[in-house]
Design an enzyme around this catalytic site. Structure first.
Site, PDB file in Angstrom:
ATOM      1  N   GLY A  88       0.754  -1.269   0.061  1.00 31.68           N
ATOM      2  CA  GLY A  88      -0.073  -0.031  -0.090  1.00 31.68           C
ATOM      3  C   GLY A  88       0.935   1.278  -0.054  1.00 31.68           C
ATOM      4  O   GLY A  88       2.025   1.287  -0.008  1.00 31.68           O
ATOM      5  N   LYS A 110       4.556  12.448  -1.652  1.00 34.16           N
ATOM      6  CA  LYS A 110       5.370  11.220  -1.392  1.00 34.16           C
ATOM      7  C   LYS A 110       6.242  11.529  -0.367  1.00 34.16           C
ATOM      8  O   LYS A 110       7.093  12.768  -0.547  1.00 34.16           O
ATOM      9  CB  LYS A 110       6.080  10.495  -2.703  1.00 34.16           C
ATOM     10  CG  LYS A 110       6.716   9.689  -2.536  1.00 34.16           C
ATOM     11  CD  LYS A 110       7.301   8.971  -3.783  1.00 34.16           C
ATOM     12  CE  LYS A 110       8.352   7.555  -3.549  1.00 34.16           C
ATOM     13  NZ  LYS A 110       8.773   7.106  -4.689  1.00 34.16           N
ATOM     14  N   ARG A 173       3.743  14.342  -6.668  1.00 32.45           N
ATOM     15  CA  ARG A 173       3.719  13.499  -8.017  1.00 32.45           C
ATOM     16  C   ARG A 173       2.179  13.799  -8.688  1.00 32.45           C
ATOM     17  O   ARG A 173       1.254  13.844  -8.115  1.00 32.45           O
ATOM     18  CB  ARG A 173       3.728  11.794  -7.934  1.00 32.45           C
ATOM     19  CG  ARG A 173       5.152  11.766  -6.871  1.00 32.45           C
ATOM     20  CD  ARG A 173       5.435  10.357  -7.128  1.00 32.45           C
ATOM     21  NE  ARG A 173       4.483   9.110  -6.553  1.00 32.45           N
ATOM     22  CZ  ARG A 173       4.911   7.818  -6.474  1.00 32.45           C
ATOM     23  NH1 ARG A 173       5.872   7.484  -6.931  1.00 32.45           N
ATOM     24  NH2 ARG A 173       4.030   7.204  -5.924  1.00 32.45           N
ATOM     25  N   ARG A 180      -2.268   0.502  -9.487  1.00 31.55           N
ATOM     26  CA  ARG A 180      -1.149  -0.463 -10.187  1.00 31.55           C
ATOM     27  C   ARG A 180      -1.695  -1.870 -10.233  1.00 31.55           C
ATOM     28  O   ARG A 180      -2.906  -2.151  -9.860  1.00 31.55           O
ATOM     29  CB  ARG A 180       0.033  -0.632  -8.831  1.00 31.55           C
ATOM     30  CG  ARG A 180       0.522   0.826  -8.672  1.00 31.55           C
ATOM     31  CD  ARG A 180       0.631   0.916  -7.103  1.00 31.55           C
ATOM     32  NE  ARG A 180       0.910   2.312  -6.708  1.00 31.55           N
ATOM     33  CZ  ARG A 180       2.304   2.552  -6.602  1.00 31.55           C
ATOM     34  NH1 ARG A 180       3.373   1.960  -7.016  1.00 31.55           N
ATOM     35  NH2 ARG A 180       2.795   3.929  -6.351  1.00 31.55           N
ATOM     36  N   ASP A 253       3.761  -4.212  -7.892  1.00 25.60           N
ATOM     37  CA  ASP A 253       3.415  -2.921  -7.237  1.00 25.60           C
ATOM     38  C   ASP A 253       3.832  -1.706  -7.709  1.00 25.60           C
ATOM     39  O   ASP A 253       3.465  -0.818  -7.454  1.00 25.60           O
ATOM     40  CB  ASP A 253       3.418  -3.101  -5.752  1.00 25.60           C
ATOM     41  CG  ASP A 253       4.837  -3.111  -5.554  1.00 25.60           C
ATOM     42  OD1 ASP A 253       5.206  -4.411  -5.506  1.00 25.60           O
ATOM     43  OD2 ASP A 253       5.339  -2.357  -4.583  1.00 25.60           O
ATOM     44  N   ASN A 254       4.859  -1.841  -8.698  1.00 23.05           N
ATOM     45  CA  ASN A 254       5.314  -0.843  -9.389  1.00 23.05           C
ATOM     46  C   ASN A 254       4.904  -0.514 -10.721  1.00 23.05           C
ATOM     47  O   ASN A 254       5.775  -0.069 -11.564  1.00 23.05           O
ATOM     48  CB  ASN A 254       7.015  -0.688  -9.166  1.00 23.05           C
ATOM     49  CG  ASN A 254       7.405  -0.571  -7.686  1.00 23.05           C
ATOM     50  OD1 ASN A 254       6.545  -0.037  -6.849  1.00 23.05           O
ATOM     51  ND2 ASN A 254       8.709  -1.041  -7.640  1.00 23.05           N
TER      52      ASN A 254
END
Length: 485
Positions: A88, A110, A173, A180, A253-254
């Site tokens: 997460g 972030k 960002r 994702r 997850d990326n």
């Protein structure tokens, strides 16, 4: 601070299973590190206002952004090929969406503190990694490669422990969506099929509406979604390979469901051409080496297909949706590498010529970006000596050049023009980033600003910055980047 009339948050509308609402954790005495005026303008925002004291406080997470609904989303994923379970937004908080001339975009902070998904992490980002993401995402955008982007970076002297004690930073960002592959894996692995369907319907309706009426899959929008993700991912990775970009940590997850380059950690643009180059110091087995990226992307898509299988309902249909990757990737890569050679069309024997080119570069570890740029100048009329000087095997180069010139034929002026549009003079090399980071630690952000401008127009000459287009210094070989980067 109020920068938008409203901050809709379509992700929040999916329900509480998808996120946790929470506010960012403030940092002491924040300061501005860098701002992206061109992105601000594209979003219809005032860059000067963003750079003001109120803007810095807001985009560090110290002051609420009026109308926003901050939240962190939950997802899962495979990391280095191993199922990692629940992950997460461990250090990222989504403010919401703004309506802009470029369409709706999400803004995410972030590095703004712990969330329920931080696991053992501190929820912070360091100045070093934040500058790398700020410049790296803009470098990719300047090259025409699909990517998330970065609007602003702020810093604070608050200490953060990584391999050593560093200082904190927050990068804002920007993306149409941060969803994702891992979001789908999360709900599928838990058997939460209603939530999985809600997520897939949201993505289809918002970003892939054409999937609702695809005859190929007999009205199965989820198989069509998998095919769209496969084809877009194939095209994106072909662009990575053509420009010499190494992602470094291609965990599921990326991977963006919109096929955007996302999560700039231990990324690198190749210096010396080494197909097996491993840019991530943490990648002991070389899983994410440059030449393995295309295969890893397909593996990740297969994981996405498995996650969507409860909705697709037919394994053969899912495999058929994935199959297009195997067609699109080689076709896109061939087209992009052909363009780098200035070829106007595809002919028999071109693949062998491209393979011979890369084999020649690898044998002498020739600088990848400089080779293509010097070759462009040669095709435009310069002597071949500047290209030839890059090689130890001069005779091998001469044989290759004769073969290439025979294939290129006449019309070299047109070929050179095509090559100028795809062979950058400037890429964000590690040592350039390192110099900017060292200066930024001393509160000198001028190099960040200079690199940002160069990366926004990497195909231009910029004669005042020739030093940033040259062979990297010897010390650049010893820069180590890892998952903490």
């Amino acid at each position: 601070m109020d920068i938008a009339a409203a901050w809709p948050n379509s992700l929040a509308a999916l329900g509480p299973a998808f996120y946790t609402e929470l506010a960012p954790t403030p940092l002491p005495d924040p300061y501005l590190v860098g701002i992206n005026p061109s992105l601000a303008a594209a979003l219809g925002l005032d860059a000067q206002r963003l750079a003001s004291r109120a803007g810095v406080e807001a985009f560090t997470g110290n002051a609420p952004v009026a109308g926003s609904r901050p939240l962190a989303s939950v997802y899962s994923g495979h990391q280095f090929g191993v199922w990692a379970g629940q992950l997460g937004d461990g250090r990222a908080i989504l403010l919401g969406e703004i309506e802009s001339p470029a369409g709706p975009h999400e803004l995410q902070l972030k590095g703004c503190g712990r969330t329920p998904y931080s696991r053992m992490g501190d929820g912070r980002a360091v100045l070093r990694s934040s500058i790398r993401e700020f410049l790296g995402s803009e470098a990719m955008h300047g090259l025409g490669i699909p990517t998330t982007r970065a609007l602003i970076v702020t810093g604070s002297d608050a200490p953060v422990r990584r391999e050593e004690i560093e200082t904190s930073a927050v990068v804002t960002r920007v993306s149409p969506s941060f969803i994702r592959f891992g979001h789908f894996e999360h709900f599928s692995a838990r058997g939460q099929i209603d939530e999985l369907r809600r997520l897939a319907d949201y993505v289809v309706d918002r970003f892939y509406p054409e999937c609702r009426g695809t005859p190929k899959f007999a009205g199965n929008p989820y198989a069509a979604l998998l095919e769209q993700a496969s084809e877009r991912t194939a095209a994106m990775v072909a662009q990575w390979q053509a420009v010499g970009f190494c992602h470094g940590v291609m965990n599921t997850d990326n991977m963006s469901i919109l096929a955007l380059t996302i999560d700039y950690g231990p990324f690198q643009f190749l210096d010396a051409f080494d197909p097996g180059h491993i840019c991530n110091h943490s990648d002991d087995a070389g899983r994410y080496a440059y030449n393995r990226q295309p295969q890893v992307a397909y593996w990740n898509l297969f994981c996405l297909g498995q996650a969507l299988l409860p909705l697709i309902g037919d394994q053969e249909l899912a495999l058929a949706a994935l199959e297009s990757y195997k067609t699109v990737f080689p076709r896109e890569l061939q087209a992009r590498m052909g363009a780098k050679l200035g070829l106007a069309d595809a002919r028999e024997g071109d693949r062998e010529l491209l393979e011979a080119t890369l084999k020649l570069l690898a044998a002498d570890r020739v600088d990848y970006t400089i080779f293509w740029r010097r070759l462009t100048r040669h095709v435009a009329g310069d002597s071949s000596e500047a290209v030839r000087d890059l090689f130890l095997d001069r005779e091998g180069f001469d044989r290759w050049l004769a073969r290439y010139q025979e294939r290129l034929g006449a019309g070299t002026a047109e070929a050179a023009q095509r090559m100028r549009q795809v062979n950058p003079k400037y890429v964000l090399r590690n040592h350039l980033c390192e110099i900017a980071i060292r200066q930024a630690k001393l509160k000198d952000f001028s190099e960040v600003e200079t690199l940002l401008a160069l990366m926004q127009s990497p195909f231009e000459e910029h004669p005042a910055h020739e030093d940033k287009a040259g062979i990297p210094p010897d010390w650049a070989q010893h820069i180590e980047i890892s998952c903490s980067s």
